[in-house]
Design a protein around this motif. Structure first.
Motif, PDB file in Angstrom:
ATOM      1  N   ASP A  50     -17.273  11.955  -2.602  1.00 34.18           N
ATOM      2  CA  ASP A  50     -17.525  13.309  -3.081  1.00 34.18           C
ATOM      3  C   ASP A  50     -16.256  14.167  -2.997  1.00 34.18           C
ATOM      4  OD1 ASP A  50     -17.392  13.569  -0.342  1.00 34.18           O
ATOM      5  OD2 ASP A  50     -19.325  14.574  -0.123  1.00 34.18           O
ATOM      6  N   LEU A  51     -15.106  13.515  -2.978  1.00 29.90           N
ATOM      7  CA  LEU A  51     -13.819  14.186  -2.884  1.00 29.90           C
ATOM      8  C   LEU A  51     -13.540  14.992  -4.147  1.00 29.90           C
ATOM      9  CD1 LEU A  51     -11.334  14.373  -0.988  1.00 29.90           C
ATOM     10  CD2 LEU A  51     -10.344  12.523  -2.320  1.00 29.90           C
ATOM     11  N   THR A  52     -13.169  16.268  -3.963  1.00 25.00           N
ATOM     12  CA  THR A  52     -12.855  17.160  -5.080  1.00 25.00           C
ATOM     13  C   THR A  52     -11.493  17.808  -4.853  1.00 25.00           C
ATOM     14  OG1 THR A  52     -13.801  19.141  -4.067  1.00 25.00           O
ATOM     15  CG2 THR A  52     -15.319  17.723  -5.334  1.00 25.00           C
ATOM     16  N   LEU A  53     -10.933  18.363  -5.913  1.00 22.47           N
ATOM     17  CA  LEU A  53      -9.673  19.095  -5.777  1.00 22.47           C
ATOM     18  C   LEU A  53      -9.868  20.353  -4.925  1.00 22.47           C
ATOM     19  CD1 LEU A  53      -8.337  18.645  -9.408  1.00 22.47           C
ATOM     20  CD2 LEU A  53      -7.435  17.580  -7.332  1.00 22.47           C
ATOM     21  N   PHE A  54     -11.004  21.014  -5.085  1.00 29.99           N
ATOM     22  CA  PHE A  54     -11.336  22.180  -4.274  1.00 29.99           C
ATOM     23  C   PHE A  54     -11.332  21.789  -2.791  1.00 29.99           C
ATOM     24  CE2 PHE A  54     -14.600  25.951  -4.475  1.00 29.99           C
ATOM     25  CZ  PHE A  54     -14.005  26.561  -3.388  1.00 29.99           C
ATOM     26  N   GLY A  55     -11.993  20.710  -2.473  1.00 36.01           N
ATOM     27  CA  GLY A  55     -12.039  20.242  -1.093  1.00 36.01           C
ATOM     28  C   GLY A  55     -10.674  19.841  -0.558  1.00 36.01           C
ATOM     29  N   LEU A  56      -9.857  19.225  -1.393  1.00 35.24           N
ATOM     30  CA  LEU A  56      -8.509  18.837  -0.955  1.00 35.24           C
ATOM     31  C   LEU A  56      -7.657  20.055  -0.605  1.00 35.24           C
ATOM     32  CD1 LEU A  56      -7.655  15.882  -3.353  1.00 35.24           C
ATOM     33  CD2 LEU A  56      -7.879  15.784  -0.854  1.00 35.24           C
ATOM     34  N   VAL A  57      -7.766  21.114  -1.389  1.00 33.32           N
ATOM     35  CA  VAL A  57      -7.007  22.332  -1.088  1.00 33.32           C
ATOM     36  C   VAL A  57      -7.476  22.932   0.229  1.00 33.32           C
ATOM     37  CG1 VAL A  57      -6.627  24.722  -1.850  1.00 33.32           C
ATOM     38  CG2 VAL A  57      -6.297  22.822  -3.448  1.00 33.32           C
ATOM     39  N   ARG A  58      -8.772  22.983   0.449  1.00 30.66           N
ATOM     40  CA  ARG A  58      -9.282  23.503   1.724  1.00 30.66           C
ATOM     41  C   ARG A  58      -8.832  22.619   2.889  1.00 30.66           C
ATOM     42  NH1 ARG A  58     -14.837  26.285   1.757  1.00 30.66           N
ATOM     43  NH2 ARG A  58     -15.354  24.588   3.193  1.00 30.66           N
ATOM     44  N   HIS A  59      -8.876  21.318   2.685  1.00 31.28           N
ATOM     45  CA  HIS A  59      -8.449  20.394   3.730  1.00 31.28           C
ATOM     46  C   HIS A  59      -6.976  20.613   4.087  1.00 31.28           C
ATOM     47  CE1 HIS A  59      -8.040  16.804   6.143  1.00 31.28           C
ATOM     48  NE2 HIS A  59      -7.073  16.369   5.335  1.00 31.28           N
ATOM     49  N   MET A  60      -6.137  20.760   3.079  1.00 32.28           N
ATOM     50  CA  MET A  60      -4.713  20.932   3.365  1.00 32.28           C
ATOM     51  C   MET A  60      -4.422  22.290   4.015  1.00 32.28           C
ATOM     52  SD  MET A  60      -3.602  17.999   2.960  1.00 32.28           S
ATOM     53  CE  MET A  60      -1.969  18.454   3.523  1.00 32.28           C
ATOM     54  N   ASP A  90     -14.388  21.098   5.485  1.00 30.29           N
ATOM     55  CA  ASP A  90     -13.307  21.548   4.598  1.00 30.29           C
ATOM     56  C   ASP A  90     -13.399  20.857   3.240  1.00 30.29           C
ATOM     57  OD1 ASP A  90     -12.679  19.235   6.072  1.00 30.29           O
ATOM     58  OD2 ASP A  90     -10.550  19.691   6.190  1.00 30.29           O
ATOM     59  N   PHE A  91     -13.875  19.638   3.215  1.00 28.04           N
ATOM     60  CA  PHE A  91     -14.003  18.884   1.969  1.00 28.04           C
ATOM     61  C   PHE A  91     -15.243  19.265   1.156  1.00 28.04           C
ATOM     62  CE2 PHE A  91     -11.372  15.718   4.333  1.00 28.04           C
ATOM     63  CZ  PHE A  91     -10.325  15.633   3.427  1.00 28.04           C
ATOM     64  N   ASP A  92     -16.116  20.073   1.724  1.00 29.56           N
ATOM     65  CA  ASP A  92     -17.423  20.328   1.116  1.00 29.56           C
ATOM     66  C   ASP A  92     -17.697  21.826   1.001  1.00 29.56           C
ATOM     67  OD1 ASP A  92     -19.956  19.794   0.090  1.00 29.56           O
ATOM     68  OD2 ASP A  92     -20.849  19.654   2.090  1.00 29.56           O
ATOM     69  N   PRO A  93     -17.071  22.503   0.031  1.00 29.78           N
ATOM     70  CA  PRO A  93     -17.307  23.947  -0.101  1.00 29.78           C
ATOM     71  C   PRO A  93     -18.745  24.244  -0.524  1.00 29.78           C
ATOM     72  CG  PRO A  93     -15.899  23.145  -1.884  1.00 29.78           C
ATOM     73  CD  PRO A  93     -16.113  21.999  -0.949  1.00 29.78           C
ATOM     74  N   ASP A  94     -19.250  25.362  -0.035  1.00 29.23           N
ATOM     75  CA  ASP A  94     -20.578  25.834  -0.430  1.00 29.23           C
ATOM     76  C   ASP A  94     -20.509  26.463  -1.823  1.00 29.23           C
ATOM     77  OD1 ASP A  94     -21.851  25.078   1.962  1.00 29.23           O
ATOM     78  OD2 ASP A  94     -21.195  26.930   2.958  1.00 29.23           O
ATOM     79  N   PRO A  95     -21.653  26.596  -2.495  1.00 33.38           N
ATOM     80  CA  PRO A  95     -21.645  27.176  -3.852  1.00 33.38           C
ATOM     81  C   PRO A  95     -21.028  28.574  -3.925  1.00 33.38           C
ATOM     82  CG  PRO A  95     -23.750  26.133  -3.412  1.00 33.38           C
ATOM     83  CD  PRO A  95     -22.975  26.118  -2.112  1.00 33.38           C
ATOM     84  N   GLU A  96     -21.191  29.358  -2.877  1.00 32.07           N
ATOM     85  CA  GLU A  96     -20.643  30.723  -2.902  1.00 32.07           C
ATOM     86  C   GLU A  96     -19.148  30.785  -2.562  1.00 32.07           C
ATOM     87  OE1 GLU A  96     -22.386  30.063   1.205  1.00 32.07           O
ATOM     88  OE2 GLU A  96     -23.088  29.694  -0.816  1.00 32.07           O
ATOM     89  N   ASP A  97     -18.575  29.699  -2.064  1.00 28.25           N
ATOM     90  CA  ASP A  97     -17.137  29.664  -1.774  1.00 28.25           C
ATOM     91  C   ASP A  97     -16.358  29.667  -3.083  1.00 28.25           C
ATOM     92  OD1 ASP A  97     -17.608  29.496   0.980  1.00 28.25           O
ATOM     93  OD2 ASP A  97     -17.650  27.308   0.938  1.00 28.25           O
ATOM     94  N   THR A  98     -15.223  30.350  -3.065  1.00 29.53           N
ATOM     95  CA  THR A  98     -14.411  30.409  -4.283  1.00 29.53           C
ATOM     96  C   THR A  98     -13.101  29.665  -4.109  1.00 29.53           C
ATOM     97  OG1 THR A  98     -13.225  32.448  -3.729  1.00 29.53           O
ATOM     98  CG2 THR A  98     -15.378  32.684  -4.837  1.00 29.53           C
ATOM     99  N   PHE A  99     -12.655  29.079  -5.193  1.00 27.66           N
ATOM    100  CA  PHE A  99     -11.368  28.401  -5.173  1.00 27.66           C
ATOM    101  C   PHE A  99     -10.242  29.415  -4.970  1.00 27.66           C
ATOM    102  CE2 PHE A  99      -7.530  26.608  -7.046  1.00 27.66           C
ATOM    103  CZ  PHE A  99      -7.423  25.457  -6.284  1.00 27.66           C
ATOM    104  N   GLU A 100     -10.397  30.609  -5.527  1.00 26.51           N
ATOM    105  CA  GLU A 100      -9.362  31.634  -5.359  1.00 26.51           C
ATOM    106  C   GLU A 100      -9.120  31.913  -3.878  1.00 26.51           C
ATOM    107  OE1 GLU A 100     -11.950  31.877  -7.556  1.00 26.51           O
ATOM    108  OE2 GLU A 100     -10.709  31.463  -9.317  1.00 26.51           O
ATOM    109  N   GLU A 101     -10.202  32.008  -3.104  1.00 32.69           N
ATOM    110  CA  GLU A 101     -10.059  32.231  -1.663  1.00 32.69           C
ATOM    111  C   GLU A 101      -9.400  31.032  -1.000  1.00 32.69           C
ATOM    112  OE1 GLU A 101     -10.606  31.460   2.371  1.00 32.69           O
ATOM    113  OE2 GLU A 101     -11.888  30.421   0.917  1.00 32.69           O
ATOM    114  N   ALA A 102      -9.851  29.853  -1.350  1.00 36.12           N
ATOM    115  CA  ALA A 102      -9.290  28.637  -0.743  1.00 36.12           C
ATOM    116  C   ALA A 102      -7.803  28.514  -1.058  1.00 36.12           C
ATOM    117  CB  ALA A 102     -10.050  27.405  -1.223  1.00 36.12           C
ATOM    118  N   HIS A 103      -7.433  28.762  -2.305  1.00 36.79           N
ATOM    119  CA  HIS A 103      -6.036  28.661  -2.708  1.00 36.79           C
ATOM    120  C   HIS A 103      -5.193  29.710  -1.983  1.00 36.79           C
ATOM    121  CE1 HIS A 103      -2.452  28.986  -5.282  1.00 36.79           C
ATOM    122  NE2 HIS A 103      -2.667  27.708  -5.490  1.00 36.79           N
ATOM    123  N   ALA A 104      -5.689  30.944  -1.908  1.00 39.40           N
ATOM    124  CA  ALA A 104      -4.955  32.006  -1.210  1.00 39.40           C
ATOM    125  C   ALA A 104      -4.801  31.678   0.273  1.00 39.40           C
ATOM    126  CB  ALA A 104      -5.669  33.346  -1.394  1.00 39.40           C
TER     127      ALA A 104
END
Length: 169
Positions: A50-60, A90-104
């Motif tokens: 279930d690895l995603t790019l969103f999860g990878l950014v949060r993980h890093m 970190d690999f499993d963002p919730d639906p309300e989590d945003t990529f913008e927040e994770a990236h920032a």
């Protein structure tokens, strides 16, 4: 925003080589996420993973925080996304989590890591304690971070290719 990625110099000293390779790999992960919408960033490419790019950014973001803020500098920097009950959150963002927040958050952790590393030599031993009690110098942390990004950038390349066919280093 277009990510600028600079190839590491081929004739450089040890610190410049380590820092430029780490920067190259940080930029590579950013490139892998460019131009994708939320659904694409949440797409897993290779079931059952279930690895995603969103999860990878949060993980890093977590990895940057752990090695530079906790281990190198002994800052009180609790985990951003993981919990005692879910060490892979970190690999499993919730639906309300945003990529913008994770990236920032990821970019903020990178900025703090650069700041903390700049104040030390490669031989400086981290002030924090690893859960194993092992000590690490900045050189080891840089090499580990390069390895961590390189491994996950390979994952990111496969995920991105499955999403829209984009490949590359």
């Amino acid at each position: 925003m277009t990510v600028e990625r600079t190839s590491p110099p081929t004739l450089a000293g040890e610190r410049e080589s380590l820092e430029s390779w780490l920067e190259f790999h940080r930029a590579t992960l950013a490139v892998k996420t460019e131009g994708l919408n939320d659904a694409q960033l949440r797409t897993a490419s290779a079931p059952p993973s279930d690895l995603t790019l969103f999860g990878l950014v949060r993980h890093m973001a977590e990895v940057e925080r752990h090695w530079f803020r906790r281990i190198l500098s002994d800052e009180d920097a609790p985990p951003l996304y993981t919990t005692e009950d879910d060490r892979d959150k970190d690999f499993d963002p919730d639906p309300e989590d945003t990529f913008e927040e994770a990236h920032a958050t990821w970019q903020a952790e990178i900025a703090r890591a650069r700041e903390l590393a700049a104040a030390r030599t490669l031989d400086d031993i981290g002030a924090g304690k690893h859960r194993t009690g092992t000590q690490f110098n900045l050189r080891w942390i840089y090499v580990h971070m390069i390895e961590e990004y390189a491994r996950h950038n390979g994952h990111a390349d496969l995920v991105r290719e499955a999403i829209d066919g984009v490949t590359g280093d």
